[in-house]
Motif scaffolding. Sequence first.
Motif, PDB file in Angstrom:
ATOM      1  N   SER A  32       4.727   7.576   1.231  1.00 22.42           N
ATOM      2  CA  SER A  32       4.735   6.542   2.260  1.00 22.42           C
ATOM      3  C   SER A  32       4.290   5.242   1.605  1.00 22.42           C
ATOM      4  O   SER A  32       3.583   5.252   0.607  1.00 22.42           O
ATOM      5  CB  SER A  32       3.817   6.896   3.443  1.00 22.42           C
ATOM      6  OG  SER A  32       2.471   6.903   3.040  1.00 22.42           O
ATOM      7  N   ALA A  33       4.757   4.137   2.179  1.00 27.92           N
ATOM      8  CA  ALA A  33       4.384   2.828   1.639  1.00 27.92           C
ATOM      9  C   ALA A  33       4.625   1.768   2.702  1.00 27.92           C
ATOM     10  O   ALA A  33       5.445   1.958   3.613  1.00 27.92           O
ATOM     11  CB  ALA A  33       5.178   2.506   0.376  1.00 27.92           C
ATOM     12  N   GLU A  63     -12.268   5.309  -4.241  1.00 27.75           N
ATOM     13  CA  GLU A  63     -11.727   3.955  -4.278  1.00 27.75           C
ATOM     14  C   GLU A  63     -12.284   3.194  -5.470  1.00 27.75           C
ATOM     15  O   GLU A  63     -13.360   3.503  -5.958  1.00 27.75           O
ATOM     16  CB  GLU A  63     -12.104   3.192  -3.003  1.00 27.75           C
ATOM     17  CG  GLU A  63     -11.455   3.725  -1.758  1.00 27.75           C
ATOM     18  CD  GLU A  63     -11.682   2.818  -0.555  1.00 27.75           C
ATOM     19  OE1 GLU A  63     -11.740   1.569  -0.728  1.00 27.75           O
ATOM     20  OE2 GLU A  63     -11.804   3.355   0.548  1.00 27.75           O
ATOM     21  N   GLU A 117      -3.278   0.364  -3.634  1.00 26.16           N
ATOM     22  CA  GLU A 117      -3.077  -0.895  -2.922  1.00 26.16           C
ATOM     23  C   GLU A 117      -2.941  -2.020  -3.936  1.00 26.16           C
ATOM     24  O   GLU A 117      -3.702  -2.101  -4.894  1.00 26.16           O
ATOM     25  CB  GLU A 117      -4.259  -1.160  -2.005  1.00 26.16           C
ATOM     26  CG  GLU A 117      -4.144  -2.439  -1.214  1.00 26.16           C
ATOM     27  CD  GLU A 117      -5.342  -2.635  -0.313  1.00 26.16           C
ATOM     28  OE1 GLU A 117      -5.259  -2.219   0.849  1.00 26.16           O
ATOM     29  OE2 GLU A 117      -6.356  -3.183  -0.782  1.00 26.16           O
ATOM     30  N   ARG A 156       0.861  -1.192   0.000  1.00 29.67           N
ATOM     31  CA  ARG A 156       0.000   0.000   0.000  1.00 29.67           C
ATOM     32  C   ARG A 156       0.888   1.229   0.000  1.00 29.67           C
ATOM     33  O   ARG A 156       1.864   1.287   0.751  1.00 29.67           O
ATOM     34  CB  ARG A 156      -0.921  -0.007   1.209  1.00 29.67           C
ATOM     35  CG  ARG A 156      -1.980   1.072   1.133  1.00 29.67           C
ATOM     36  CD  ARG A 156      -2.981   0.910   2.267  1.00 29.67           C
ATOM     37  NE  ARG A 156      -3.976   1.942   2.184  1.00 29.67           N
ATOM     38  CZ  ARG A 156      -5.257   1.737   1.926  1.00 29.67           C
ATOM     39  NH1 ARG A 156      -5.716   0.525   1.758  1.00 29.67           N
ATOM     40  NH2 ARG A 156      -6.095   2.741   1.870  1.00 29.67           N
ATOM     41  N   GLU A 157       0.539   2.199  -0.843  1.00 31.64           N
ATOM     42  CA  GLU A 157       1.351   3.406  -0.953  1.00 31.64           C
ATOM     43  C   GLU A 157       0.480   4.651  -1.002  1.00 31.64           C
ATOM     44  O   GLU A 157      -0.673   4.593  -1.416  1.00 31.64           O
ATOM     45  CB  GLU A 157       2.236   3.348  -2.197  1.00 31.64           C
ATOM     46  CG  GLU A 157       1.468   3.343  -3.489  1.00 31.64           C
ATOM     47  CD  GLU A 157       2.342   3.216  -4.726  1.00 31.64           C
ATOM     48  OE1 GLU A 157       3.569   3.185  -4.618  1.00 31.64           O
ATOM     49  OE2 GLU A 157       1.771   3.161  -5.824  1.00 31.64           O
ATOM     50  N   THR A 158       1.089   5.757  -0.566  1.00 31.21           N
ATOM     51  CA  THR A 158       0.491   7.079  -0.690  1.00 31.21           C
ATOM     52  C   THR A 158       1.367   7.856  -1.663  1.00 31.21           C
ATOM     53  O   THR A 158       2.596   7.838  -1.544  1.00 31.21           O
ATOM     54  CB  THR A 158       0.448   7.800   0.668  1.00 31.21           C
ATOM     55  OG1 THR A 158      -0.296   6.992   1.592  1.00 31.21           O
ATOM     56  CG2 THR A 158      -0.208   9.158   0.551  1.00 31.21           C
ATOM     57  N   ASP A 217      -8.003   8.650  -1.619  1.00 30.65           N
ATOM     58  CA  ASP A 217      -7.316   9.829  -2.133  1.00 30.65           C
ATOM     59  C   ASP A 217      -5.800   9.645  -2.108  1.00 30.65           C
ATOM     60  O   ASP A 217      -5.203   9.522  -1.036  1.00 30.65           O
ATOM     61  CB  ASP A 217      -7.720  11.048  -1.306  1.00 30.65           C
ATOM     62  CG  ASP A 217      -7.238  12.348  -1.924  1.00 30.65           C
ATOM     63  OD1 ASP A 217      -6.991  12.385  -3.143  1.00 30.65           O
ATOM     64  OD2 ASP A 217      -7.105  13.331  -1.170  1.00 30.65           O
ATOM     65  N   HIS A 218      -5.197   9.556  -3.281  1.00 29.07           N
ATOM     66  CA  HIS A 218      -3.756   9.374  -3.450  1.00 29.07           C
ATOM     67  C   HIS A 218      -3.231   8.088  -2.790  1.00 29.07           C
ATOM     68  O   HIS A 218      -2.090   8.029  -2.363  1.00 29.07           O
ATOM     69  CB  HIS A 218      -2.988  10.602  -2.943  1.00 29.07           C
ATOM     70  CG  HIS A 218      -3.143  11.791  -3.842  1.00 29.07           C
ATOM     71  ND1 HIS A 218      -4.191  12.673  -3.726  1.00 29.07           N
ATOM     72  CD2 HIS A 218      -2.399  12.213  -4.882  1.00 29.07           C
ATOM     73  CE1 HIS A 218      -4.074  13.608  -4.657  1.00 29.07           C
ATOM     74  NE2 HIS A 218      -2.993  13.350  -5.376  1.00 29.07           N
ATOM     75  N   GLN A 219      -4.075   7.076  -2.707  1.00 22.85           N
ATOM     76  CA  GLN A 219      -3.707   5.787  -2.116  1.00 22.85           C
ATOM     77  C   GLN A 219      -3.841   4.687  -3.165  1.00 22.85           C
ATOM     78  O   GLN A 219      -4.855   4.640  -3.871  1.00 22.85           O
ATOM     79  CB  GLN A 219      -4.632   5.438  -0.953  1.00 22.85           C
ATOM     80  CG  GLN A 219      -4.689   6.451   0.151  1.00 22.85           C
ATOM     81  CD  GLN A 219      -3.613   6.222   1.175  1.00 22.85           C
ATOM     82  OE1 GLN A 219      -3.287   5.091   1.504  1.00 22.85           O
ATOM     83  NE2 GLN A 219      -3.046   7.300   1.682  1.00 22.85           N
TER      84      GLN A 219
END
Length: 168
Positions: free
Chosen positions: A51-52, A119, A161, A26-28, A157-159
Amino acid sequence: MTNHHSGSETEATGVGMQLVTEMTFRETIAGPWGPTTGSPLGTRLCWQVTSAKLSGPRIDADLVMPGADWIRLGDDGIRRQDQRLTFATHDAAVVMLHYDNAMIRESPAFLTALEQGGETTYDDQYMRMVAQFDTGDPRYSWLTRSLFLGEGRLAGDHQIEYRVYRLD
């Protein structure tokens, strides 16, 4: 992708390759920067991975420095990703993740969610990657001895997976 793992059953039935669920990635992301429309090398966008996390039964790792996701925007409407990330595991191993054999075939649901910070499900778009891991730590050498495939989705939002599978 379906999780099939049957151990000795594989040999007994003659069934070939199996996908084994290994982790969630999972990352932002922040951005995008670009596009580079008109470049002789093609149109690209660049997202920063801020981030991840890799999480699964055999790994718990967090991003230790920002990464980059360079996306080539094809004339065919396909986004082709090139991403490089560095993680530290909960027990201080360095694990690097790279993938440049990846693609996103957009869909209306994907584009709407991307624009609105929403999503998608794994079936709403074709988001796939072939993950390559690198580490010198013997506790995680299993990452360097198998092939890994991932299927992705927008997770907010900006995620982003991915479910990551080991090809057994």
